[in-house]
Design a protein around this motif. Structure first.
Motif, PDB file in Angstrom:
ATOM      1  N   SER A 185      -1.153 -11.915  -9.497  1.00 46.23           N
ATOM      2  CA  SER A 185      -2.431 -11.291  -9.832  1.00 46.23           C
ATOM      3  C   SER A 185      -2.339 -10.613 -11.196  1.00 46.23           C
ATOM      4  N   GLY A 186      -1.143 -10.103 -11.539  1.00 42.47           N
ATOM      5  CA  GLY A 186      -0.959  -9.546 -12.876  1.00 42.47           C
ATOM      6  C   GLY A 186      -1.108 -10.608 -13.948  1.00 42.47           C
TER       7      GLY A 186
ATOM      8  N   ASN B 168       0.229  -4.808 -14.421  1.00 45.72           N
ATOM      9  CA  ASN B 168       0.439  -5.321 -13.069  1.00 45.72           C
ATOM     10  C   ASN B 168       1.583  -6.307 -13.009  1.00 45.72           C
TER      11      ASN B 168
ATOM     12  N   PHE C 141       0.207  -1.244   0.716  1.00 45.77           N
ATOM     13  CA  PHE C 141       1.181  -2.190   0.165  1.00 45.77           C
ATOM     14  C   PHE C 141       2.093  -1.497  -0.831  1.00 45.77           C
ATOM     15  N   GLU C 142       1.503  -0.581  -1.623  1.00 49.41           N
ATOM     16  CA  GLU C 142       2.327   0.152  -2.575  1.00 49.41           C
ATOM     17  C   GLU C 142       3.385   0.960  -1.814  1.00 49.41           C
TER      18      GLU C 142
ATOM     19  N   TRP D  13       1.902  -9.878  -6.352  1.00 48.54           N
ATOM     20  CA  TRP D  13       1.709  -8.855  -7.368  1.00 48.54           C
ATOM     21  C   TRP D  13       1.816  -9.487  -8.767  1.00 48.54           C
ATOM     22  N   VAL D  14       2.888 -10.263  -8.950  1.00 47.57           N
ATOM     23  CA  VAL D  14       3.109 -10.886 -10.252  1.00 47.57           C
ATOM     24  C   VAL D  14       1.968 -11.855 -10.576  1.00 47.57           C
TER      25      VAL D  14
ATOM     26  N   ILE E   5       4.943  -4.456 -13.610  1.00 54.36           N
ATOM     27  CA  ILE E   5       5.400  -3.661 -12.471  1.00 54.36           C
ATOM     28  C   ILE E   5       5.855  -4.588 -11.354  1.00 54.36           C
ATOM     29  N   GLY E   6       5.062  -5.652 -11.111  1.00 48.59           N
ATOM     30  CA  GLY E   6       5.428  -6.597 -10.065  1.00 48.59           C
ATOM     31  C   GLY E   6       6.801  -7.177 -10.301  1.00 48.59           C
ATOM     32  N   SER E   7       7.071  -7.606 -11.541  1.00 48.06           N
ATOM     33  CA  SER E   7       8.371  -8.241 -11.788  1.00 48.06           C
ATOM     34  C   SER E   7       9.500  -7.245 -11.646  1.00 48.06           C
TER      35      SER E   7
ATOM     36  N   ILE F 282      14.168  -5.341  -5.793  1.00 49.60           N
ATOM     37  CA  ILE F 282      14.379  -5.756  -4.401  1.00 49.60           C
ATOM     38  C   ILE F 282      15.472  -6.819  -4.320  1.00 49.60           C
TER      39      ILE F 282
ATOM     40  N   ILE G 137      -4.698 -11.510 -14.584  1.00 48.51           N
ATOM     41  CA  ILE G 137      -5.379 -10.554 -15.453  1.00 48.51           C
ATOM     42  C   ILE G 137      -5.038 -10.844 -16.911  1.00 48.51           C
TER      43      ILE G 137
ATOM     44  N   LEU H 233      10.578  -0.615   0.893  1.00 50.85           N
ATOM     45  CA  LEU H 233      11.544  -1.708   0.782  1.00 50.85           C
ATOM     46  C   LEU H 233      12.484  -1.476  -0.389  1.00 50.85           C
TER      47      LEU H 233
ATOM     48  N   VAL I 102       9.571  -4.546  -9.759  1.00 52.87           N
ATOM     49  CA  VAL I 102       9.773  -4.267  -8.338  1.00 52.87           C
ATOM     50  C   VAL I 102      10.530  -5.423  -7.683  1.00 52.87           C
ATOM     51  N   LEU I 103      10.134  -6.635  -8.042  1.00 53.35           N
ATOM     52  CA  LEU I 103      10.806  -7.808  -7.470  1.00 53.35           C
ATOM     53  C   LEU I 103      12.288  -7.818  -7.840  1.00 53.35           C
TER      54      LEU I 103
ATOM     55  N   MET J  46       4.517   0.236   1.097  1.00 48.04           N
ATOM     56  CA  MET J  46       5.476  -0.694   1.681  1.00 48.04           C
ATOM     57  C   MET J  46       6.514  -1.115   0.644  1.00 48.04           C
ATOM     58  N   ALA J  47       6.030  -1.414  -0.568  1.00 50.32           N
ATOM     59  CA  ALA J  47       6.959  -1.799  -1.631  1.00 50.32           C
ATOM     60  C   ALA J  47       7.970  -0.686  -1.858  1.00 50.32           C
TER      61      ALA J  47
ATOM     62  N   VAL K 240       8.489  -9.665   1.961  1.00 50.72           N
ATOM     63  CA  VAL K 240       8.710  -8.897   0.741  1.00 50.72           C
ATOM     64  C   VAL K 240       8.586  -9.789  -0.486  1.00 50.72           C
TER      65      VAL K 240
ATOM     66  N   ILE L 255       8.274   3.344  -8.635  1.00 50.84           N
ATOM     67  CA  ILE L 255       6.962   2.765  -8.929  1.00 50.84           C
ATOM     68  C   ILE L 255       6.125   3.711  -9.776  1.00 50.84           C
TER      69      ILE L 255
ATOM     70  N   TYR M  18       5.120 -10.990  -1.195  1.00 50.91           N
ATOM     71  CA  TYR M  18       4.245  -9.897  -1.611  1.00 50.91           C
ATOM     72  C   TYR M  18       4.468  -9.585  -3.092  1.00 50.91           C
ATOM     73  N   ALA M  19       5.739  -9.601  -3.497  1.00 56.17           N
ATOM     74  CA  ALA M  19       6.032  -9.363  -4.907  1.00 56.17           C
ATOM     75  C   ALA M  19       5.455 -10.488  -5.771  1.00 56.17           C
TER      76      ALA M  19
ATOM     77  N   LEU N 105      15.748 -13.323   0.715  1.00 54.01           N
ATOM     78  CA  LEU N 105      14.912 -12.124   0.854  1.00 54.01           C
ATOM     79  C   LEU N 105      14.007 -12.347   2.062  1.00 54.01           C
TER      80      LEU N 105
END
Lengths: 319, 323
Positions: free
Chosen positions: A132-133, B294, B246-247, A129-130, B297-299, B305, A136, B253, B301-302, B249-250, A122, B276, A125-126, A118
């Motif tokens: 920071s999730g 979060n 960034f959203e 996201w994961v 959603i992150g996983s 991709i 939380i 992609l 999206v990953l 951008m995601a 990208v 999303i 960045y993903a 990849l």
């Protein structure tokens, strides 16, 4: 000696160094508080976390990739370790778990970029996201404070007259320097960044090198996260977020090219110091914290523009 | 016989984001009662509008092998100065024009630094992001600014053919961008920039001018997204759009636009945004704890991709195997 000096003059971090010197001279003229020994130690201390993060990122940028996840990873690991400390795990165990988490995240990034191929932009960045999730989730929406004394010593204590964070940062920078400048791994990193195809044809273990750089970066992020938590004596889910892009800025200001292959750890030290000195002097002068990003933004653009201009002039002279 | 398989093959060639989207909609429609209620659909649409518009801008920028990290900051800036100008007595319409002009200016600055200054778009737009956000916080002292006018409600609530006005604006933006990208010289230049900028220079096309135009257009779209956002929240919020770039951008992609090859499509971007937004909406309606959203959603999206990347690499082989 003369040859070394010439080398330094031609290196990508030379102008950053001049910039830092000019900045320090200017600041000492403006503010008498800036000159005090206390303030110098404060600056070093403030720079440490940023420096550790940027050291790891330098390796990744040198290969021509990028890691956008350092901020969130350090935040997550800081939060996780704070929770473990609250659950009364012994400090060395917490440390090992933190660094182990760093290794896991590094492997994950390395897997995404090296094996699945990849684009690093990208993938990390993903991961950001994961991470920071997950932070939380780990914190369950709360803030943890009042950590054990032995742990906060890392952030606030002294070894002789040197703050512990500064000593740790120095050790990490030294290790990274040796790894990148004195080992085969370091040469692989540089060759991968300057010409990936050539590196592949000369049997550079591309996948392994990428893996190792990402692991290096995430381990640095883990240590930074631990120190951040120790310094704040608290853990909050968002504490690493501000560092994410700042780290990239520090490395690039230090003369490391985003295209890879060019740059050095010494440049990164300068970059991290420039950003920290800027924030420090603005605080001393009482400039509104809202105005601070404006100045930082201008400095980032100016430094990089100057670097690009210099490179352009060099290209012209070669032709 | 051939036709029958032809249809199957075209289904097979759909990008993975479409499959993921379809799967999500099926799951949500089973688990959520009244999922296809008109109110829910318009809700998703209206929530997607600002990100959609930003994602169109980001698509163009990414096609030139760049990235615009200042889009979110531009939206913040736009909402704030519009409301501040309204408070100081400038009519809303004039204020809107000035605000959009301001974001276009930021875009032009981006383009000049990147094109003429030859520096990495990532760092250049990071710098303008810092500057713009700092300036926005400075003039508002970090607080929201308010202004009351019926126009805000008019824009966000008016319905034309059952759909709210912002959705139509997004559709119009899509139309204009599509025509520009695929039917004009400028669009061809954008695609060429990502594909082979050297060839473009040799053909006598000014790369700098094309870059400036692209970033200026991104600024224009960010301005439009900013005005719509200001209408929806009926105020100027200095931090409302942090992270939107960034959203966007995601989404780009996810839609299959590639960062490296200068290949991609606007239609794919729409699917990316909806993936999303439908995910966010679905998790909210399902009552999934906000703490877990979060990471979830992150996983997802990953995963999308990774699937897209693999499908592209191995897709040919798969297809060959079937033939």
């Amino acid at each position: 000696m003369n040859k070394k000096l010439q080398e330094f003059r031609n290196s990508s971090s030379f102008y950053s160094f001049i910039g830092l010197c000019a900045l320090v001279v200017l600041c000492s003229l403006i503010s008498s508080n800036f000159r005090s020994l206390d303030n110098v130690i404060t600056i070093l201390r403030q720079a440490s976390v940023l420096l550790i993060l940027s050291t790891g990122l330098t390796a990744v940028l040198l290969t021509g990739e990028i890691d956008l996840s350092v901020g969130a990873t350090s935040g997550l690991i800081g939060c996780l370790c704070a929770q473990l400390l609250k659950a009364e795990f012994p400090i060395p165990v917490v440390f090992l778990i933190g660094i182990g988490m760093g290794v896991i995240f590094g492997c994950f990034n390395g897997f995404l970029v090296g094996t699945i191929k990849l684009p690093s932009f990208v993938a990390t960045y993903a991961t950001n996201w994961v991470a920071s999730g997950l932070a939380i989730m780990v914190m369950n929406g709360a803030v943890i404070y009042n950590l054990p004394k032995g742990f906060t010593w890392l952030g606030t204590g002294y070894i002789a007259i040197f703050p512990v964070v500064v000593v740790i940062a120095a050790i990490i920078v030294l290790i990274a320097y040796v790894l990148l400048q004195r080992t085969t791994f370091g040469r692989d990193v540089y060759s991968l960044g300057s010409n990936a195809d050539a590196a592949r044809y000369s049997a550079v273990p591309v996948k392994r090198t990428l893996f190792l750089t990402f692991v290096m970066c995430s381990v640095c992020a883990a240590i930074a996260g631990l120190l951040m938590t120790a310094r704040l004596n608290a853990a909050d889910t968002a504490m690493g977020d501000a560092y994410g892009l700042q780290t990239v800025a520090a490395v690039v200001i230090g003369g490391t090219s985003m295209l890879g292959g060019e740059g050095s750890i010494s440049g990164t030290i300068i970059g991290a110091l420039i950003l920290t000195v800027l924030v420090n002097i603005m605080n001393l002068l009482g400039i509104s914290s809202y105005a601070q990003p404006i100045v930082a933004g201008f400095v980032i653009i100016a430094m990089v523009l100057f670097d690009a201009y210099k490179r352009f002039a060099k290209e012209k002279s070669i032709i | 016989m051939k036709n029958k398989w032809g249809f199957l093959r075209s289904v097979q060639k759909l990008p993975p984001v479409v499959w993921m989207l379809a799967m999500l909609v099926i799951i949500f429609s089973i688990t959520i009662p009244d999922y296809f209620a008109w109110s829910n659909i318009t809700n998703i649409l209206i929530q997607s509008v600002p990100i959609l518009i930003l994602a169109f801008a980001q698509t163009l920028v990414i096609l030139t092998q760049g990235v615009d990290l200042s889009l979110g900051a531009q939206v913040n800036f736009c909402t704030v100065i519009w409301i501040l100008m309204a408070n100081s007595g400038i009519p809303l319409l004039a204020g809107a024009v000035i605000s959009i002009a301001a974001t276009v200016m930021i875009g032009i600055v981006n383009g000049v630094i990147i094109g003429n200054g030859r520096i990495s778009p990532f760092i250049a737009t990071l710098g303008t992001q810092y500057i713009t956000n700092g300036f926005t916080l400075l003039i508002t002292a970090g607080a929201s600014v308010y202004f009351s006018s019926y126009i805000f409600l008019f824009v966000s609530e008016t319905k034309i053919l059952f759909l709210p006005l912002p959705v139509w604006i997004a559709a119009a933006v899509f139309g204009v961008t599509w025509v520009m990208l695929y039917r004009t010289k400028f669009g061809t230049n954008i695609i060429g920039l990502g594909g082979n900028s050297e060839a473009l220079t040799l053909a006598g096309i000014s790369i700098n001018k094309s870059l400036i135009k692209t970033y200026a257009y991104a600024g224009l779209l960010a301005g439009i997204a900013g005005l719509i956002t200001a209408c929806r929240v009926e105020s100027g919020q200095p931090t409302v759009a942090i992270g939107w770039e960034f959203e966007a951008m995601a989404a780009v992609l996810l839609g299959g636009t590639s960062l490296i090859e200068g290949k991609g499509s606007l239609v794919g971007t729409i699917f990316g945004v909806f993936l999303i937004k439908i995910l966010q909406n679905g998790l909210n309606v399902e009552g999934v704890n906000a703490l877990y959203q979060n990471a979830l959603i992150g996983s997802i999206v990953l995963t999308a991709i990774i699937l897209d990347c693999c499908a592209r690499r191995y897709g040919k082989n798969w297809r060959n195997a079937y033939e």
